[in-house]
Every structure is written in structure tokens, then in C-alpha cells.
Design a protein around this motif. Structure first.
Motif, short mmCIF file in Angstrom:
data_model
loop_
_atom_site.label_atom_id
_atom_site.label_comp_id
_atom_site.label_asym_id
_atom_site.label_seq_id
_atom_site.Cartn_x
_atom_site.Cartn_y
_atom_site.Cartn_z
N VAL A 75 0.85 -1.12 -0.11
CA VAL A 75 0.00 -0.03 -0.13
C VAL A 75 0.80 1.25 0.13
O VAL A 75 1.80 1.66 1.08
N ARG A 77 2.11 4.92 0.48
CA ARG A 77 3.63 5.14 0.05
C ARG A 77 4.30 3.84 0.72
O ARG A 77 5.40 3.44 0.54
N ALA A 78 3.91 3.82 2.22
CA ALA A 78 4.78 3.28 3.29
C ALA A 78 5.07 1.67 2.86
O ALA A 78 6.17 1.29 3.17
N LEU A 100 -3.21 4.41 -1.28
CA LEU A 100 -4.27 4.99 -0.28
C LEU A 100 -3.66 6.14 0.63
O LEU A 100 -2.57 6.06 1.00
N ARG A 102 -4.60 8.93 3.97
CA ARG A 102 -5.56 9.13 5.18
C ARG A 102 -5.85 10.48 4.95
O ARG A 102 -4.59 11.58 4.87
N ALA A 107 -8.71 11.21 9.04
CA ALA A 107 -8.15 9.91 8.99
C ALA A 107 -8.59 8.74 8.15
O ALA A 107 -8.59 7.58 8.40
N MET A 130 1.92 0.07 8.87
CA MET A 130 1.25 0.87 9.88
C MET A 130 -0.52 0.27 9.76
O MET A 130 -1.03 0.82 8.80
N LEU A 131 -0.82 -0.18 10.80
CA LEU A 131 -2.21 -0.78 11.06
C LEU A 131 -2.86 0.10 12.23
O LEU A 131 -2.61 -0.25 13.44
N ALA A 132 -3.45 1.40 11.91
CA ALA A 132 -3.86 2.07 12.92
C ALA A 132 -5.20 2.22 13.15
O ALA A 132 -5.62 1.26 13.98
N THR A 133 -6.23 2.85 12.43
CA THR A 133 -7.44 2.63 12.70
C THR A 133 -8.18 1.27 11.86
O THR A 133 -9.19 0.82 12.23
N GLY A 135 -8.93 1.35 8.63
CA GLY A 135 -9.49 1.79 7.34
C GLY A 135 -8.82 1.52 6.30
O GLY A 135 -9.15 0.89 5.23
N SER A 136 -7.36 1.70 6.22
CA SER A 136 -6.65 1.51 4.96
C SER A 136 -6.36 0.06 4.42
O SER A 136 -6.76 -0.26 3.52
N GLY A 199 5.60 6.74 6.41
CA GLY A 199 5.79 7.28 5.03
C GLY A 199 7.14 8.50 5.17
O GLY A 199 8.11 8.47 4.37
C1 PRP Z 1 -0.51 5.29 6.52
C2 PRP Z 1 -0.03 4.00 6.66
C3 PRP Z 1 -1.17 3.33 6.33
C4 PRP Z 1 -2.37 4.20 6.95
C5 PRP Z 1 -2.74 3.44 8.48
O1 PRP Z 1 -0.48 5.86 5.48
O2 PRP Z 1 1.02 3.72 5.70
O3 PRP Z 1 -1.48 3.15 4.77
O4 PRP Z 1 -1.52 5.34 7.24
O5 PRP Z 1 -3.52 4.05 8.78
P1 PRP Z 1 -5.23 3.51 9.34
O6 PRP Z 1 -4.87 2.46 9.77
O7 PRP Z 1 -5.66 4.49 10.07
O8 PRP Z 1 -5.85 3.61 7.79
P2 PRP Z 1 -0.84 7.32 4.78
O9 PRP Z 1 -2.22 7.54 4.76
O10 PRP Z 1 -0.31 8.40 5.93
O11 PRP Z 1 -0.15 7.54 3.45
P3 PRP Z 1 1.47 7.48 3.09
O12 PRP Z 1 1.99 6.22 3.23
O13 PRP Z 1 1.47 7.96 1.60
O14 PRP Z 1 2.33 8.62 3.95
#
Ligand code: PRP
Ligand code: URA
Length: 206
Positions: A75, A77-78, A100, A102, A107, A130-133, A135-136, A199
Motif C-alpha cells: 500500500v 507509500r509506506a 491510499l 488518509r 483519518a 502501519m495498522l492504525a484505525t 481503514g486503509s 512514510g
Molecule cells: C499510513 C500507513 C497506512 C495508513 C494506516 O499511510 O502507511 O496506509 O496510514 O492508517 P489507518 O489504519 O488509520 O488507515 P498514509 O495515509 O499516511 O499515507 P502515506 O503512506 O502515503 O504517507
């Protein structure tokens, strides 16, 4: 489905340096690759194998070899930081991409790019550190399933309990492999203690 958190001493050691705010982008990329190698080994435990006969210099013997093609879907960039170790371990892997991002305030993730191969029959790893919320990851896995994948593993470096619960509710068939399970999210939906914006740290952006 199961959430497997790596407990190898090396995994904790690498993650400690990755979390450190003084770690430079160059070192951050290198640590990401080492840690991802460990994660991919764990995440591919379920890939199909078959027995075959080979001849060593000593005698014929039965060996086990891989019998299922692999796909990875980073996914952007990261997740791009996790691609190289997968290519090194599985040279024949098929690679798809999902972009994707956020929204800074809500978010909520917005999809801006998708290029996926046919995934039917492939053991598929979704790579996002990163698995935060959640949603991604949930959106990415929906897209991956839309392209035929039936065996998907979510591979991340840092997971928050909120993201794990959300992903397990949306995709109960998808196991999660991560290097840690952190405390939770702050009011900006960043993982605590986490490591900041993955990222930005990977690519040296503010
Ligand atoms: C970060 C990360 C995930 C997302 C996780 O990407 O790489 O894709 O946040 O967050 P979530 O679980 O709340 O959805 P970001 O949207 O910052 O984009 P980037 O990788 O382009 O910086
Ligand atoms: N994305 C990141 O890069 N870091 C977080 O803590 C949450 C989402």
C-alpha cells in the motif's frame, strides 16, 4: 482470524531502533527491510508445498518445495519499503500496487491508485507497515479480494488494537502478522507509542 505478533528477540531489537526518533531515513529503510524479512517468513507459513524427489551427491531423497504462486500488494507509500525483501525471498512473486492516503483531519483513507494482477490461486500478502484505525488495510484487502484473492495475509510492522479489531470485523478470514501490538491511537489517530508517520520517516519528508 489470528493475529500473530513476532516474539523473536531480533524483531524487538530492530523495532526499537525503528521507533527511535533519531533514526535517519537511510537506516530506517534498512531496518524496515530486515524486519520485513522476519515478517514475511511468518506470514508465508501457510503457503502450499509439495513433496518431490531429488538426488543429492549422496542419494535420492524426498524434499518439500513451494507449490503455490505468491503475490504481494504494497500500500503506497509506506508499503513500498517492504517490497525488496519479498522480491529477494520469492523472485517469482507477482506485485500489485494500491495507493491510499488518509485525510489529515478525518483519518479516512482515500484511494488514488490501483494496479493489481489477477490474484486467483495466489497466496497474497498485503504489505502496509502501519495498522492504525484499520481503514486503509480494510479497503486494500477489499480491492485485493475483488481481484480474485481468496488467501490473504495482512503484514504490518506496528498494529494498534483498534485497527486489529476493525480489520478482523471487516475481513475475519484474513490473518494479521505484525512486529508489535501497541497501546492504542491518539486523538489524531496516530499509533501510540508507534513510530510517527512511517512514510515521512522512510522518505525523509516532513
Ligand atoms: C499510513 C500507513 C497506512 C495508513 C494506516 O499511510 O502507511 O496506509 O496510514 O492508517 P489507518 O489504519 O488509520 O488507515 P498514509 O495515509 O499516511 O499515507 P502515506 O503512506 O502515503 O504517507
Ligand atoms: N500512519 C502512520 O504512518 N503512522 C501512524 O501512527 C498512523 C498512521
Amino acid at each position: 482470524m489470528a493475529h500473530h505478533v513476532l516474539d523473536h528477540p531480533l524483531s524487538g531489537h530492530l523495532l526499537a531502533e525503528l521507533r527511535d526518533k533519531s533514526t535517519t531515513p537511510d537506516r530506517f529503510r534498512s531496518l524496515t527491510e530486515s524486519l520485513t524479512t522476519l515478517l514475511i517468513l511468518q506470514a508465508t507459513y501457510g503457503i502450499r508445498t509439495k513433496e518431490t524427489e531429488i538426488e543429492t551427491p549422496i542419494k535420492m531423497t524426498t524434499v518439500k518445495v513451494l507449490d503455490q504462486p505468491l503475490a504481494i500488494v504494497p500500500v503506497l507509500r509506506a508499503g513500498l519499503g517492504m517490497v525488496q525483501p519479498a522480491l529477494r525471498l520469492f523472485p517469482d512473486v507477482a506485485v500489485g500496487y494500491i495507493g491510499l492516503e488518509r485525510h489529515e483531519d478525518t483519518a479516512i483513507a482515500r484511494s488514488y491508485y490501483s494496479k493489481l494482477p489477477r490474484l486467483g490461486g495466489r497466496y497474497t500478502l498485503c504489505l502496509d507497515p502501519m495498522l492504525a484505525t484499520g481503514g486503509s488495510a480494510a479497503q486494500a484487502i477489499s480491492l485485493i479480494k475483488d481481484h480474485g484473492a481468496t488467501q490473504v495475509v495482512m503484514v504490518c510492522i506496528v498494529a494498534a488494537p483498534e485497527g486489529v479489531a476493525y480489520l478482523q470485523a471487516k475481513h475475519p478470514d484474513v490473518p494479521i502478522v505484525s512486529a508489535s501490538l501497541d497501546e492504542g491511537l491518539n486523538d489524531r489517530k496516530y499509533i501510540v507509542p508507534g513510530l510517527g508517520d512511517f512514510g515521512d520517516r522512510l522518505y525523509g519528508t516532513p
